[in-house]
Design an enzyme around this catalytic site. Sequence first.
Site, PDB file in Angstrom:
ATOM      1  N   SER A 224       0.837  -1.202   0.000  1.00  0.00           N
ATOM      2  CA  SER A 224       0.000   0.000   0.000  1.00  0.00           C
ATOM      3  C   SER A 224       0.874   1.255   0.000  1.00  0.00           C
ATOM      4  O   SER A 224       1.591   1.502  -0.954  1.00  0.00           O
ATOM      5  CB  SER A 224      -0.970  -0.029   1.185  1.00  0.00           C
ATOM      6  OG  SER A 224      -1.942   0.990   1.085  1.00  0.00           O
TER       7      SER A 224
ATOM      8  N   HIS B  82      -8.697   1.144  -0.016  1.00  0.00           N
ATOM      9  CA  HIS B  82      -8.716   0.100  -1.051  1.00  0.00           C
ATOM     10  C   HIS B  82     -10.125  -0.427  -1.308  1.00  0.00           C
ATOM     11  O   HIS B  82     -10.339  -1.628  -1.469  1.00  0.00           O
ATOM     12  CB  HIS B  82      -7.755  -1.036  -0.673  1.00  0.00           C
ATOM     13  CG  HIS B  82      -6.348  -0.564  -0.469  1.00  0.00           C
ATOM     14  ND1 HIS B  82      -5.568  -0.104  -1.500  1.00  0.00           N
ATOM     15  CD2 HIS B  82      -5.606  -0.435   0.671  1.00  0.00           C
ATOM     16  CE1 HIS B  82      -4.385   0.267  -1.008  1.00  0.00           C
ATOM     17  NE2 HIS B  82      -4.389   0.087   0.294  1.00  0.00           N
TER      18      HIS B  82
END
Length: 329
Positions: free
Chosen positions: A94, A200
């Site tokens: 990430s 996400h």
Amino acid sequence: MTTIRYAVLFPGQGSQYVGMGQEIAARSPKAHRMFEAAEMISGLPIRTLCAEGPEALLQETANTQPCLLVSSLACYEALLEKAPVRPAFALGHSAGEFAALVAAGALSFPDAVRLIQKRGELMGNMEDGGMAALKNVSLQTASEICEQAVVPGGALVTANVNSPNQIVISGDSDSIEEAVMHCLERDIEVVPLSVSGAFHSPLMQPAADEFAKTLSRATFEHAQIPVVSNVTAEPTVDKRLWPELLAKQMVSPVLFEPSIRALAEQGVTLFLEVGPKQVLSRLIRRILPDAETLHVEDDASLQAAVSRLQELADGTPTREENSDAVSFR
């Protein structure tokens, strides 16, 4: 002769803690200068946040992501000063993907600081929603729970495919609450995560659209070593792909487990996590029980990692020769 094909990995949000990177920065002038430069670029008190907190302020997404980037790259800079050979691949989880791009030479440090600061601000402003980690479930089961628990008009998706026994889901607050109840009813271990939004997931689309504008103005270079994308789980050196991939990453699942398996297929057996904690190392050992993991976050772990790399590199080419030998296909 033995050839080391190891991957360097950078952790994402959730690994941060007060004090991260400080021992390394105190011993490495280059690492120390990275903290100074990041403060000038961002205008944020990064050294104070990392060294002293307070923890509540460090945990704010707008602060966490720049601080995590700088702390991780400071550790990497200290590693490069002593490591006998450079990595063959880079991967970040990430927010850690920005550190991976810097390590691979695809993104400059100043641009990375500016981008991660903007990303953190945008994600921090998307306050609706949350995330939860499901333990010992398959991706199929996690997907079924998302389908069953999502409330009308809501969103609930798998967000992190972390390991064979950990899937993170993300969505609006009501749907997350329903999912937790579903898990408890089915005796599935579930842990709500302390995050400020539904990262996400489709709920991040407004932030992703805005971030895409910033990415379009950033300068990317072809990577010197392949970087495995969170979105595709495939290694790439192509600079043209990253603006779209980094925007899409905000609304797409982080394919960490498939990424690790892809690296194993490339012959990687050693994974070196650089940055606070050892979250990724623990996940890797669940994905590939026979893989070797090292980490660098303080002086002791740095010395241990360098010593192990030196053992493995006995008789291998120099850094420069090894870098030239990396396959970019």
